[in-house]
Each structure stands twice: as structure tokens, then as C-alpha cells.
Design an enzyme around this catalytic site. Structure first.
Site, PDB file in Angstrom:
ATOM      1  N   ASN A 147      31.519   2.154  18.895  1.00  0.00           N
ATOM      2  CA  ASN A 147      32.272   0.935  18.553  1.00  0.00           C
ATOM      3  C   ASN A 147      32.665   0.908  17.084  1.00  0.00           C
ATOM      4  O   ASN A 147      32.042   1.555  16.276  1.00  0.00           O
ATOM      5  CB  ASN A 147      31.424  -0.291  18.900  1.00  0.00           C
ATOM      6  CG  ASN A 147      31.378  -0.493  20.400  1.00  0.00           C
ATOM      7  OD1 ASN A 147      32.389  -0.344  21.062  1.00  0.00           O
ATOM      8  ND2 ASN A 147      30.197  -0.792  20.914  1.00  0.00           N
ATOM      9  N   CYS A 168      34.187   3.477  27.461  1.00  0.00           N
ATOM     10  CA  CYS A 168      33.204   2.390  27.403  1.00  0.00           C
ATOM     11  C   CYS A 168      32.688   2.175  28.818  1.00  0.00           C
ATOM     12  O   CYS A 168      33.352   2.528  29.793  1.00  0.00           O
ATOM     13  CB  CYS A 168      33.902   1.136  26.883  1.00  0.00           C
ATOM     14  SG  CYS A 168      32.843  -0.304  26.760  1.00  0.00           S
ATOM     15  N   HIS A 169      31.495   1.562  28.916  1.00  0.00           N
ATOM     16  CA  HIS A 169      30.956   1.308  30.260  1.00  0.00           C
ATOM     17  C   HIS A 169      31.252  -0.091  30.773  1.00  0.00           C
ATOM     18  O   HIS A 169      30.984  -0.395  31.928  1.00  0.00           O
ATOM     19  CB  HIS A 169      29.435   1.492  30.261  1.00  0.00           C
ATOM     20  CG  HIS A 169      29.012   2.846  29.828  1.00  0.00           C
ATOM     21  ND1 HIS A 169      28.354   3.049  28.646  1.00  0.00           N
ATOM     22  CD2 HIS A 169      29.211   4.056  30.382  1.00  0.00           C
ATOM     23  CE1 HIS A 169      28.125   4.356  28.503  1.00  0.00           C
ATOM     24  NE2 HIS A 169      28.642   4.984  29.534  1.00  0.00           N
ATOM     25  N   HIS A 197      36.376  -4.158  25.252  1.00  0.00           N
ATOM     26  CA  HIS A 197      35.511  -5.330  25.076  1.00  0.00           C
ATOM     27  C   HIS A 197      36.300  -6.624  25.199  1.00  0.00           C
ATOM     28  O   HIS A 197      35.834  -7.688  24.737  1.00  0.00           O
ATOM     29  CB  HIS A 197      34.760  -5.296  23.729  1.00  0.00           C
ATOM     30  CG  HIS A 197      33.650  -4.286  23.707  1.00  0.00           C
ATOM     31  ND1 HIS A 197      32.710  -4.221  22.687  1.00  0.00           N
ATOM     32  CD2 HIS A 197      33.328  -3.294  24.568  1.00  0.00           C
ATOM     33  CE1 HIS A 197      31.866  -3.231  22.930  1.00  0.00           C
ATOM     34  NE2 HIS A 197      32.229  -2.660  24.062  1.00  0.00           N
ATOM     35  N   ASP A 257      31.667  -6.549  28.375  1.00  0.00           N
ATOM     36  CA  ASP A 257      31.338  -7.056  27.053  1.00  0.00           C
ATOM     37  C   ASP A 257      32.230  -8.227  26.660  1.00  0.00           C
ATOM     38  O   ASP A 257      31.968  -8.894  25.664  1.00  0.00           O
ATOM     39  CB  ASP A 257      31.476  -5.935  26.024  1.00  0.00           C
ATOM     40  CG  ASP A 257      30.529  -4.797  26.326  1.00  0.00           C
ATOM     41  OD1 ASP A 257      29.360  -4.902  25.939  1.00  0.00           O
ATOM     42  OD2 ASP A 257      30.947  -3.815  26.991  1.00  0.00           O
TER      43      ASP A 257
END
Lengths: 450, 450
Positions: A147, A168-169, A197, A257
Site C-alpha cells: 500500500n 490486493c485481496h 480499497h 477494505d
């Protein structure tokens, strides 16, 4: 088919991350014959990660070679893939310690839980790596897993010719919605594009039918009870009161997120955080974040123990099956022309997401095969989401990215003036003054001297 | 050459404004033969404005006919030009009284000097007029002179096919810079594009040479003394401490109404306003704004007196020479193919201002002649200005414009959540609840019911 490539993991000392990549490589025969270079400046961690990797490959009879180095530029020579997962350190401080130092500085000036100033150090480092890649191994794919993915990938792709894919997950967390609603995951499909995110569920189906009504029903009948429960997992924010409030405000469910990040009003103090995210106050409260750091440390010790204890099988801890992590399948798709559909962060070329610049990195689906990475167009997002959530988030990203590109103090100030907690010019300036004069931030001080 | 057209002034009771238009028409022979319809719902004002117009035309031997009506739709029939300058009223409240009511409501909830909620009522009314124009006189040009020009023109051009030109005087205020610097205005040139009330001096020359260094020198040597003076005019904000601070932050001088509008930090209370705008606290403080309202009323009485006192020449008070007002010259350019260069607010078609949507109204130079209105491309603005000032202003405009288009309560909430004075959700919601339940705001309550 076997194709030998060179894969470099920058920041390989992130043990959990590296162990996962190594395990995924071991179970992907298409990449057998490849060389993996583990690079980190932390020699102790590098040692046990290398041990772990070699033992895992032996146990699983995977035809892979591993080496380690503390020399980044050396590692990059001839690389085909560079995976960067670094949480950058500053002098004697480890990555997360540096984050905490900067958070404490911010809190002194009235910014509860910090003002994300640590993103600047991350961006500076990751741009440096992208510049190295551009110079040393210009044909390599740079897979960015650290990040801020949104800003760092935008910065790197604007400033260099490196071929960047941000991963990203977070997008997998739509599964939590299915779980809470009691749906059988194998009949659930979902789409969640946006910015990293900051992604939104544009489509949600159960057995082929729109499943948003099931969320609406849950809100009416079950939500209050769910919110009153004792939250155990710090990361458990997907169905929080904050997430549902965002859904009402913007018209689509925030995913992963996103519900953690959106909306200053949910974060003003611990009382607000508990109200909106439950008793732990969410991932980013002093409670939730400490649990996260503790878990990180616990896992790190566990991995170190496994790596060094030759009496046990490594592959007993790391089950030999492909994880959710997209990195190795993506490498396989690119190398062996195995077509796959992934969720990636790539430049908005051709206006994948309408209404935003082509050189902004967006999170979208992409078809990846031997010909490369091709983003899949995002259907027009609802105006309320564009206006209420996407434009302001884009705005903050531009402030951060341009700060790094032009290295002007004014950008830092403009960024803080956007923060709802900034009451006047003095407050923002006094934080910046202390932040820039802290010896750990010397690189940033050089960039942003007034 | 004389071409007879029908010109309708909606809100002609704005006496100072109408008198200026009438005077400009009287001195523009190209429009002789035209019919001017004065429309307002305030019959008393309409009466004396009509008297004034007829007397002025007689004195100046201008071949123009004037009529008055309180029926807007009747007025619009066959119109070639519609000039709208209405500050909309609500039930028994005059335009400015309604603004003050809404300001007081906002102040009760912690929004010092209001939260500009009155823009919604303005937009609703001006959209209604644009819809009438589209239906009744679709070929007419609609010249929009009432605030918020930026949002209202964007809304009207998105929602109707009316041919809208937004006009404002703010761009002329670059002359104040020349005056303060002691420059001879006839050697000064300047460019100041952007969004209405959010324009920036992209070019400033004295005798052909860049004159920005003269501003920089003035800041070093004269600014402090200038800021310490006793400010007499409420509108005197062009060279204020706030304007110079904005120049430092964004890299270009804000012009006209811009330094009044930009930056929440200059407006948090009267102490801040006095610090940044001098002893009157600027145009928008309780002091400056009251002076403005007093001046409006004084001028209104003065005009009424002149209009009704037949012993004196009207043209003695309104000198028979073309004013700065662009309206009549623009009509002349369109009607008689007299090419002219103007500062207008028009849709960003063809990306006059790069990086913003084509259906957003921008303020730019335009060539106007018999063929219509063609915007002149704006050179790329500095990134720091785009990022720091233009994107966030665009964001607020989209929130307001989309609120009117979709008529969703959530937009009002999102707009207030962007306001730095909003401390929590309850504050914003309680203001909206009181605002929407005030009987003067019944039209808005219907639009935005939760």
C-alpha cells in the site's frame, strides 16, 4: 509445458507473504524451472525464508531454484517478474514501527489514528523500485502488493515505463456478505470495480438472480442483531453499520477494505468507531490495529519456527494447494498463455472507468494471457457513487501523487486542509513541521523543503 | 443595420441590473427596432422600471419598445433572448430575505455564515425557466446572470436543450491588481479562465511582458502595509491576505469572486475573516454582507426616485455609454454578426478545459458572432491548481447539480459532509431536517423527501 523465468521478491522478509508465493509456485508446474530471488535488507528473515522455500520445494518435488540477496539492483538483473511487497523502514525503525511513529506525530496535532502521512514514504520507495525496474529489467512485469496500491501504482505508471500490475485481496471479501446472508458461495457471483480499497459491488447474484434484495431484507430484519454481537475479528467490517450506511449513501455496497476507508464521520474517535464498526472499533482503531500487528508477529514467529524446525514438514503448515493469491496464476497466464480473468489495478487506458483520466490506476477485471493484460470495461457507475465517493477519493490520490511528482510542500498542506480534523492553517503546518523535521523522515524532508 | 429582436428580462425588478441593460440597449443602435419585455412578479418595481426604460429611450432617441408583464410564459413567446437575473423569492420573503432565512437556519446548526443551501432554491427556479425556454422559445439564447452561475448553467444545459450563456462581472477585477500595483490599465492584459467564481489568472502582462514578478515584488515589499489599511469597500478582496495565500498555495492568482470563495480556513469565524480579508472581514462576513445589502437597497431607492421624478433626465444618472456589462454587446454580436471576444460560461464541449467533463460549464473566452458562440481553448492549468482547487470545486458542483437532477436526499447529506464545519452525522441531518421542514422551503421539501 515448462518455461523458466526469473522471479524477484522485493521485501521477501515479509514471511507470510513470501511463504504463500513460494507455496503457490511449488504447486504451479507451468513455472517449474524458474529461479526465484528472495531480496530483503533483513538478513535474519531472509535466511529463514530461504530455508523455508528450499525445504518446501524439496518436499513437493518442485523444480525451482531459490537464492537470496540483500542487493536489490543485483537481484533485478535479468528479472522477468518483480514482486514488491515492502513496508519501507526508516533508519532503525521497521516498516510498521515507522508507520506508528508517524501516526503518533499526527495524533499529537489532533489527528486521531494519524493522517496517513506514511503513504509518502511508501510512494517514494516504490517509485525508486519502479525506476530501477525501468532501468535494469525494462521488460519485467512489476507486481505491486504494498500500500497504497492506488496512489503508488498511479505514480509509478505516470513516472516510469515499468509494466505495473497492482494486486490486493480486498475484492474477495464479498464472500463475507454471502456468508452473513447464509448463501451457498458456489452460486454467488459479484463484480466490484473502483479504485483500490475503494471498490463497490456493481453486480451481486445468487443462482443468476440479483441478490441485492437479500441484502436489503437482511438490513430490515437482521442487521441490528448482527451489529450488537461481540466482534472477534479485527478485519470484520464488511457488514458493519458503517458499510451499510455507505451503501445507503452511495447506492452500492462497499467491498473489502472500502468500508474501513470511506467516510471521516465513522472515524472521529473510538466512540464513533465502536458505534459504526462494533466493539473492536474496526480494523483501524487502536484495538483492531493492535490485534492486527499482534497477529502479524505471531504468524512471523510461527513461520520462523516452522522454517527452522527440520523435524517437521513445511508442507504440513503450508498446505500444497493454490491459494487465493493471484500473483502466481497471473505469472503463469503471462508466461504460458493460460488465459485467466483477474481483479487487478492498472492504468485506466481506453477509459475502463469512464469520467476519470486514462493515467489513473483503476481496479477492474482484466483478461491476462500471453498477449498481456487487457482491462475489462466497467459499466457506468451510478452518478451518486461517482459524485459522492469516487471524485473525492480521486482528488486525494491526485494530491498525493502530484506531491511526489512535483515535490512541493504546498501539496502536503493541501492534503491536510482536506482533512476534516484540520481546524486551521496552524494545526496543519505544525504537524508538517514536526513531521518533516523528524530524523526518520529525512528523505521526505529533502523532497518537501519549504 | 437594424435587426428587430425580442428581448425578455426575467426578474426585471432587479432595478440596477435592468437599468444597466436598458441603457446599454439605448446606446447600441444595432439593436434598434427591438422589443424589450420586462417581466417580474413584483408589480411595483416593474412599474418604475418600465417608466425608467421608456423615459431613457425617449431621452436618447432610442428606437426600442418596452412592455411589462407578470406572466413569464406569456413573456417568453417569440423571445429571441431571455435574460435571467432572478434571486428567487419564497412565499412572502424577497430573494435576499430567503437567503438570510436559510443562512440563519444553517448558523443555528453550527455553520457560521451559512452553508449555501439557498443555491438549491435558485437552481430549482432557474431550471424551471430553462425548461420554459426550451418549450416556448427553443431558438432563444438564455443569458444567465444569477448565481450560482456555475451550477445553474451546468444543470440547465444538462437537463434542457436551451442555449445557455452564463455571465458574470468577476473577471474584470484583475484591474484591481493593476491598480494596486500602480500599473496603467491600458497596457495590462490578463486571462482568467476556470469555473465561475473560481477563475485564475493564467496570464498577466504589462506592456507585453509577464507581470507576475510585479505581484511577487509587491508581496515582498508592500503587502503587509496594504493589509493593515482600513478597508472601506466590502468587495475589496482581490489583493487580500487570503488571495495572496491562495496564490501561494495554488500557484496562480485567484480573480474576482474567487478569493472570496476559496478555502474554508479563511472563513471559520469573524476573527479568521478579519485576519484574511481585513477589518470588514471581506464581502461575506456579517459586516461586509450587510454593507452590500445596504448598498443594494440604497441604489434601488435611488433608481426608483430617478424613475419617478420626471423633473430630471434619467440619462443624467445613467450616462449614455456602453457599460462593462457584456449582455447587450453579445446580443449585438449574435444578431448582427459583429464578431467579439467575451468571457462567458458555457459547456466544456471539445474539452475547452482539459480533464473535466464536456457537459460541465466552464468560464472561458469565447468568440461570438452570427454563427454562434465558440469557446477558446484554455491552456493546461498547473497541476497544483487542478488538483488543489479545480477538482474539489468540481466535486461540490456535481453534488449540487446531481442533487437537483436525481432529487435524492443523500446528495444534500453528502454535500454537508464535505463541509469542514460538519462534526458528525447528526449535525448535518438536524440542519437538513429543519431546513426541509421550514414552510418557505416547501418546494425543496417535495424534491428531497427522505
Amino acid at each position: 509445458m515448462q518455461t523458466s523465468v526469473k522471479i524477484v521478491i522485493i521485501g521477501a522478509g515479509s514471511a507470510q507473504f513470501s511463504a504463500g508465493i513460494v507455496r503457490d509456485l511449488c504447486v504451479n508446474k507451468g513455472l517449474y524451472g524458474s529461479r526465484v530471488v528472495l531480496m530483503d535488507i533483513d538478513e535474519r528473515r531472509l535466511d529463514f525464508i530461504e530455508k523455508l522455500a528450499i525445504r518446501m520445494a524439496q518436499e513437493l518435488k518442485a523444480d525451482l531454484t531459490f537464492s537470496k540477496t540483500t542487493d536489490r539492483q543485483q537481484a533485478l538483473k535479468g528479472a522477468d517478474f518483480v514482486i514488491n511487497t515492502v513496508q519501507v523502514k526508516a533508519h532503525e525503525l521497521e516498516g510498521h514501527q515507522w508507520v506508528e511513529l508517524q501516526r503518533r506525530l499526527s495524533e499529537k496535532h489532533g489527528y486521531y489514528r494519524g493522517a496517513r502521512l506514511h503513504d509518502y514514504g511508501q510512494m517514494a520507495f516504490h517509485l525508486e523500485v519502479a525506476r530501477d525496474v525501468e532501468r535494469i529489467c525494462p521488460e519485467a512485469w512489476l507486481i505491486e502488493s504494498a500500500n497504497p496500491v492506488f496512489e503508488a501504482c498511479t505514480l509509478m505508471t505516470r513516472e516510469t515505463k515499468a509494466k505495473v500490475i497492482g494486486l490486493c485481496h480486498g475484492h474477495y471479501v464479498y464472500r463475507e456478505i454471502a456468508k452473513v446472508l447464509g448463501l451457498d458461495l458456489k452460486y454467488v457471483t459479484a463484480e466490484m470495480p473502483g479504485f483500490n480499497h475503494w471498490i463497490w459491488m456493481t453486480d451481486f447474484r445468487y443462482k443468476g438472480k440479483d441478490a441485492y434484495p437479500l441484502i436489503n431484507e437482511w438490513i430490515q430484519t437482521n442487521a441490528e442483531e448482527y451489529w450488537a454481537r461481540d466482534v472477534k475479528k479485527f478485519s470484520d467490517t464488511q457488514m458493519s453499520r458503517a458499510a451499510i450506511d455507505q451503501y445507503k449513501l452511495y447506492g452500492l455496497m462497499p467491498i473489502g477494505d472500502t468500508p474501513r476507508m470511506v467516510g471521516w464521520l465513522y472515524h472521529s474517535d473510538l466512540v464513533a468507531k465502536k458505534r459504526w464498526y462494533g466493539n473492536l472499533g474496526g480494523f483501524d482503531s487502536e484495538i483492531g490495529w493492535q490485534m492486527y500487528l499482534d497477529e502479524l508477529n505471531r504468524k512471523l514467529s510461527e513461520i520462523e519456527q516452522v522454517a527452522l524446525d527440520e523435524s517437521k514438514l513445511v508442507s504440513h503448515t503450508f498446505k500444497p494447494e493454490q491459494s487465493d493469491e493471484q500473483i502466481v496464476p497471473i505469472i503463469n497466464s503471462l508466461v504460458n498463455d493460460v488465459q485467466g480473468l483477474y481483479q487487478v489495478n492498472i492504468p485506466n487506458a481506453g477509459h475502463i472507468l469512464k469520467g476519470f483520466p486514462e493515467d489513473l490506476v483503476v481496479e477492474c477485471k482484466a483478461i491476462i494471457n500471453g498477449s498481456g493484460v487487457r482491462g475489462v470495461g466497467i459499466p457506468p457507475l451510478p452518478e451518486r457513487l461517482i459524485t459522492g465517493a469516487m471524485i473525492p477519493r480521486w482528488h486525494l490520490a491526485e494530491l498525493k501523487v502530484n506531491a511526489m511528482r512535483e515535490q512541493k510542500y504546498e501539496y502536503l498542506l493541501l492534503y491536510l486542509l482536506e482533512d476534516h480534523r484540520t481546524k486551521n492553517l496552524e494545526q496543519a503546518e505544525s504537524l508538517l513541521e514536526e513531521w518533516l523535521s523528524d530524523s526518520h523522515n529525512d528523505i521526505l524532508a529533502k523532497m518537501f523543503k519549504k
